[in-house]
Structures are given as structure tokens and as C-alpha cells.
Design a protein around this motif. Structure first.
Motif, PDB file in Angstrom:
ATOM      1  N   ILE A  17       0.863  -1.190   0.000  1.00  0.00           N
ATOM      2  CA  ILE A  17       0.000   0.000   0.000  1.00  0.00           C
ATOM      3  C   ILE A  17       0.899   1.240   0.000  1.00  0.00           C
ATOM      4  CG2 ILE A  17      -1.866   1.209   1.192  1.00  0.00           C
ATOM      5  CD1 ILE A  17      -2.461  -1.435   2.675  1.00  0.00           C
ATOM      6  N   LYS A  18       0.621   2.155  -0.908  1.00  0.00           N
ATOM      7  CA  LYS A  18       1.414   3.403  -0.992  1.00  0.00           C
ATOM      8  C   LYS A  18       0.513   4.581  -0.633  1.00  0.00           C
ATOM      9  CE  LYS A  18       4.850   1.532  -3.694  1.00  0.00           C
ATOM     10  NZ  LYS A  18       5.736   0.790  -2.801  1.00  0.00           N
ATOM     11  N   ARG A  19       1.136   5.583  -0.027  1.00  0.00           N
ATOM     12  CA  ARG A  19       0.436   6.859   0.165  1.00  0.00           C
ATOM     13  C   ARG A  19       0.596   7.656  -1.112  1.00  0.00           C
ATOM     14  NH1 ARG A  19      -1.146   8.742   5.449  1.00  0.00           N
ATOM     15  NH2 ARG A  19      -0.619   7.030   6.840  1.00  0.00           N
ATOM     16  N   ILE A  20      -0.502   8.097  -1.684  1.00  0.00           N
ATOM     17  CA  ILE A  20      -0.375   8.843  -2.939  1.00  0.00           C
ATOM     18  C   ILE A  20      -0.527  10.343  -2.723  1.00  0.00           C
ATOM     19  CG2 ILE A  20      -0.872   7.000  -4.580  1.00  0.00           C
ATOM     20  CD1 ILE A  20      -3.792   7.839  -4.544  1.00  0.00           C
ATOM     21  N   ARG A  21      -0.800  10.726  -1.506  1.00  0.00           N
ATOM     22  CA  ARG A  21      -0.752  12.163  -1.171  1.00  0.00           C
ATOM     23  C   ARG A  21      -0.475  12.286   0.326  1.00  0.00           C
ATOM     24  NH1 ARG A  21      -5.200  13.626   1.499  1.00  0.00           N
ATOM     25  NH2 ARG A  21      -7.129  12.465   1.187  1.00  0.00           N
ATOM     26  N   ASP A  22       0.003  13.480   0.707  1.00  0.00           N
ATOM     27  CA  ASP A  22       0.307  13.702   2.119  1.00  0.00           C
ATOM     28  C   ASP A  22      -0.962  13.842   2.944  1.00  0.00           C
ATOM     29  OD1 ASP A  22       2.924  13.432   2.625  1.00  0.00           O
ATOM     30  OD2 ASP A  22       3.461  15.522   2.203  1.00  0.00           O
ATOM     31  N   THR A  23      -0.889  13.347   4.159  1.00  0.00           N
ATOM     32  CA  THR A  23      -2.030  13.483   5.070  1.00  0.00           C
ATOM     33  C   THR A  23      -1.517  14.042   6.390  1.00  0.00           C
ATOM     34  OG1 THR A  23      -1.675  11.211   5.810  1.00  0.00           O
ATOM     35  CG2 THR A  23      -3.332  11.543   4.097  1.00  0.00           C
TER      36      THR A  23
END
Ligand SMILES: [Zn+2]
Length: 234
Positions: A151-157
Motif C-alpha cells: 500500500i502506498k500513500r499517494i498524497r500527504d495526510t
């Protein structure tokens, strides 16, 4: 027990992973008796999708799952694990997760383990991803393959612990993607340290299903929040 393990126990005496008390040499236990007596497992019939479904009308993508302990019972241990560099107690956490589920049929059906990714800034600050660490240790105990970085983060949170439930849901919406082909048609088990609203795990489950996972389950070391009726601020 190997001789080298006795030496390690002598240099670093085993301590209870929850309260930090010494638990004696050559001990296989991960918790002291006092903690074992005072901390109970979370009821099995908790509906973990309740907050997302009923309060925010969010579609649920995970099929089932469970947390082992209430966050309020293990809060200081989790803080030591995540923020004070006591990485090793994660081994005990994984062992307790394994102990809780070792006779559960769900483990038999899990093809792969995956972990919730940490954002880059926090990974740099902490030096490791606590969920990945737990999944690695859980994988050694169960022999279920941990698919690293599935699982990749595709935007900052933003850090979820700074937000209320509604903000948490918005914060992680469409924040994850899965690029791994091997999970197609498989039953995947997400490993994490805390379940709160469930928004992060649900978004990870959505990304896994989008990539073709047949079933998504989760197992977390602890749970807090509205699902349990207390423990709001994690
Ligand atoms: Zn203890």
C-alpha cells in the motif's frame, strides 16, 4: 532456549511489554501477571464499521477484523513503542496479537499480510514504520507472507491523532493506492497498531479491493474511539 538467549536475557532482562516491570529471566511471557490479570481483550462482537457507516455514511471496504486491547489499557506501551524508541516491545505486541488469533480461522484464510504506510516526514522522524514492524514480526510467527510496501500513500495526510473523527475521514480519503499485482483474488490481512474511527484501514481496504483483493481483514494491537464508546483522543 538457546544459550545465547540466556546471555541476552542477562544483559537485557525481560520486561513486561505493557508496564515495563521485570518479568524474570528465561521468561516466555510478554506481560507480567498483574497486567494479564487487569487488562482484558476487547469483546469479539464489536462492530468496527459502526462509526464510519452510521455516523458518516461511508461505504465499508474491509470484510472483518478485530483489535486485541483497548487503547486506554496499553496507551503508555504504544507511546514507548512509537515515540520513545522502544522498538523491541513491538515483538511482544505481535506475539500478543498472534496469541489472540492463533486459533482463529481467519488466520488460515489470510494469503498475505500488508501494513499501513507511514507518511515520509514521520518515517524520517521516527526512523521506522511501527505497522510494518508489527507485520514483520507477525509474519515470522504465522508464516504468512508480509508484502512490503503493497500500500502506498499517494498524497500527504495530517497525523490522524490531531484530528476529530470527521476530519480523520476526510484526511485519508483516496490517500492510498496499491500497485502490487500479487494480491489479485487473495485474502489480505492489514496489520496496524491502533484502530480508531477505522478510516485509515477502510481506505487501505478500498485501495486493496480496487486492485482486486478478494477479501480484506484487519488485526490491530489496540482500538479506541466511538466504536468502543470511549477513548476519544489517541
Ligand atoms: Zn505489566
Amino acid at each position: 532456549m538457546k544459550f545465547s538467549d540466556y546471555i541476552i536475557d542477562f544483559i537485557y532482562p525481560p520486561r513486561c511489554c505493557i508496564c515495563g516491570e521485570l518479568i524474570g529471566y528465561a521468561s516466555k511471557m510478554t506481560m507480567c501477571e498483574k497486567c494479564r490479570d487487569s487488562i482484558s481483550y476487547i469483546d469479539k462482537d464489536i462492530d468496527y464499521s459502526a462509526t464510519l457507516k452510521n455516523k458518516f455514511n461511508i461505504e465499508i471496504y474491509f470484510d472483518c477484523g478485530e483489535a486485541v486491547f483497548r487503547y486506554s489499557d496499553v496507551k503508555s506501551a504504544i507511546e514507548r513503542f512509537k515515540y520513545f524508541g522502544e522498538r523491541n516491545i513491538g515483538k511482544s505486541f505481535a506475539y500478543l496479537m498472534y496469541e489472540h488469533w492463533k486459533n482463529n480461522d481467519k488466520l488460515k484464510y489470510a494469503d498475505y499480510l500488508v501494513s499501513v504506510p507511514l507518511n515520509k516526514a514521520r518515517l524520517k522522524e521516527r526512523g521506522y514504520n511501527q505497522a510494518e514492524y508489527l507485520a514483520n514480526e507477525f509474519s515470522k510467527l504465522t508464516r504468512i507472507k508480509h508484502v512490503h510496501g503493497a500500500i502506498k500513500r499517494i498524497r500527504d495526510t495530517k497525523p490522524q491523532n490531531l484530528l476529530d473523527a470527521k476530519e480523520r475521514v476526510e484526511n485519508v480519503k483516496n490517500a492510498f493506492a496499491v500497485v502490487n499485482e500479487s494480491i489479485k483474488g487473495k485474502t489480505v490481512l492489514i496489520i496496524d497498531d491502533i484502530f480508531t474511527t477505522g478510516s485509515t484501514i477502510n481506505e487501505c481496504a478500498a485501495a486493496l479491493k480496487k486492485q482486486g483483493a478478494a477479501k480484506v481483514m484487519f488485526l490491530t494491537f489496540s482500538a479506541a474511539g466511538n466504536n468502543l464508546g470511549s477513548d476519544k483522543n489517541v
